[in-house]
Design a protein around this motif. Structure first.
Motif, short mmCIF file in Angstrom:
data_model
loop_
_atom_site.label_atom_id
_atom_site.label_comp_id
_atom_site.label_asym_id
_atom_site.label_seq_id
_atom_site.Cartn_x
_atom_site.Cartn_y
_atom_site.Cartn_z
N SER A 121 5.58 3.12 -9.32
CA SER A 121 6.68 3.75 -10.05
C SER A 121 7.14 2.90 -11.23
N THR A 155 7.41 0.30 -2.40
CA THR A 155 7.68 -1.11 -2.12
C THR A 155 9.18 -1.40 -2.04
N ALA A 179 13.37 3.03 -11.68
CA ALA A 179 12.25 3.58 -12.45
C ALA A 179 12.46 5.05 -12.83
N TYR A 209 4.09 8.68 -7.57
CA TYR A 209 5.18 7.74 -7.84
C TYR A 209 6.25 8.29 -8.78
N GLU A 213 10.97 -4.71 -1.86
CA GLU A 213 10.67 -6.14 -1.91
C GLU A 213 11.59 -6.98 -1.03
N ARG A 217 -6.55 2.44 -7.56
CA ARG A 217 -7.30 3.60 -7.05
C ARG A 217 -7.82 4.42 -8.23
#
Ligand SMILES: NC(=O)C1=CN([C@@H]2O[C@H](COP(=O)(O)OP(=O)(O)OC[C@H]3O[C@@H](n4cnc5c(N)ncnc54)[C@H](OP(=O)(O)O)[C@@H]3O)[C@@H](O)[C@H]2O)C=CC1
Ligand SMILES: O=C(CO)COP(=O)(O)O
Length: 376
Positions: free
Chosen positions: A17, A286, A147, A55, A288, A39
């Motif tokens: 993202s 994610t 994002a 995303y 973090e 990917r």
């Protein structure tokens, strides 16, 4: 008819993202952007359909944006390199990039907000180590940058930090457009730790939300959280003012307030009673903070900095504390009234500053062994 001058090529490594959104920021600012995705099918979707449906659902990417999953092709000819993969995979990605990033004039910019678990290093330190490059070539970007909001072109500011003013300026000139403005500073440590630490406070706020407590608890934790962030970062060499800026307070507000935040979301699930492994299973992006909490507490202990809120987050994650017990203080604290200010010399205790000076003197006496500097 006159042709448009060739735009400079920049590359973004990581098409999640934030990487994809940053690619859009750069493209909308006039750069010729190539995304690297691990990917092939994601690279293909971005390159052909100008979408990243996993995303950034609903976002149309700039028509000029290219994507590939061939790392060499992605980096070839890039004038700036941006890195946006989860922090725990940064080192492996950098290793793969190493053969292609030789040009010392090309800045390397970390967009990541984590600490490496096995080394406790910040991302700029991991970059410097893995690519064996001059730190003046490295920059970090941080700030209140959720994002999806930016991908929707909502006006936002960020800060670009580099030990080299020239590098920070060059990156900030490139990473800007009508809806995104980059400020600059030379405090890499403060800027980077701001992004790491606010994630942990956002997990705490998520826990509060999940439990169902209200605004007083949240405001108390955010305010005391900023004190913890400042004490910690200053003990490691940050400028206190950086933590009052976009990379500190700014990002803390955004991440603690927004349901878009993955750290906040993870905390909310914990507060609702889900166990750590169940939370991990539910997150498809994610968060973090879940990986950074251990390294941050280890670093805090080494520096003698108290972080009661971060400690409680760790206890909830480990299943050692009922989320309902979360508070801006540890219930095991002694009853001695405590000053409200930070410990870094802005109040009468001067705790972290004093400890930092004592540590520096210890290290000098120790012949510099084990010195904790900005460099790995
Ligand atoms: N999202 C946001 O609002 C913001 C995020 N950040 C920071 O940006 C960094 C990246 O986060 P974000 O983009 O949000 O994360 P996402 O979870 O959205 O995307 C992660 C990206 O990294 C790739 N990836 C995952 N594991 C690996 C690996 N082992 N090796 C290489 N690539 C991998 C994923 O690929 P695949 O799809 O193949 O799994 C995906 O492209 C984090 O440090 C985050 O804190 C900073 C500011 C804002
Ligand atoms: O860093 C961010 C906003 O500035 C994104 O926060 P999350 O990783 O919690 O979504």
């Amino acid at each position: 008819m006159s042709r448009r001058p060739e735009q400079p090529k920049v590359v973004v490594i990581g098409a999640g993202s934030w990487g994809t959104t940053f690619g859009k920021i750069l493209a909308d600012g006039g750069a010729q952007v190539t995304m690297w995705a691990r990917r092939a099918e994601l690279a293909h979707e971005i390159d052909e359909a100008k979408r990243n449906s996993k995303y950034l659902p609903g976002i149309n990417l700039p028509r000029s944006m290219r994507a590939t999953h061939d790392l060499e092709r992605a980096i070839d000819g890039a004038t700036q390199i941006y890195l946006s993969v989860p922090s725990q995979s940064a080192r492996d990605t950098l290793r793969d990039m190493r053969p292609y990033v030789g040009d010392p004039s090309v800045p390397l910019v970390s967009l990541m907000k984590g600490v490496e678990k096995k080394t406790n290093l910040r991302m700029s330190q991991v970059i410097e180590q893995e690519l064996a490059c001059d730190p003046a070539r490295i920059a970090v970007a941080s700030g209140p940058n959720l994002a999806l909001e930016i991908a929707q072109q909502q006006p936002t500011a960020a800060v670009i930090a580099s030990s080299s003013q020239e590098t920070a300026d060059a990156v900030a000139r490139r990473a800007r457009n009508a809806y995104f403005r980059s400020f600059v500073n030379t405090d890499v440590i403060g800027t980077e730790f701001g992004g790491v630490l606010k994630n942990l406070i956002a997990v705490a706020i998520g826990i509060v939300d999940g439990v169902g407590y209200g605004e007083n608890t949240k405001a108390s934790i955010i305010t005391r959280g900023l004190v913890e962030m400042t004490d910690f970062a200053v003990a490691y060499g940050a400028q206190p003012g950086t933590l009052q800026g976009l990379a500190g307070l700014g990002d803390l507000i955004a991440t603690c307030q927004s349901p878009l935040s993955r750290n906040n979301t993870a905390g909310r699930l914990l507060g609702q009673g889900y166990k750590f492994q169940e939370v991990i299973a539910q997150m498809n992006q994610t968060a973090e903070g879940l990986a950074s909490v251990g390294p941050v507490l280890k670093l805090a202990k080494d520096a003698g900095v108290e972080m009661p809120i971060v400690q409680q987050v760790k206890m909830v994650l480990d299943g050692r504390m009922n989320p309902r017990e979360i508070a801006p203080h540890l219930t095991t604290d002694d009853d001695t009234p405590q000053g409200e200010g930070t410990q870094n010399g802005q109040d009468d205790r001067g705790g972290a500053l004093r400890r930092a000076i004592e540590r520096a003197l210890d290290l000098l006496r120790d012949g510099g062994r084990g010195a904790r500097s900005d460099r790995p």
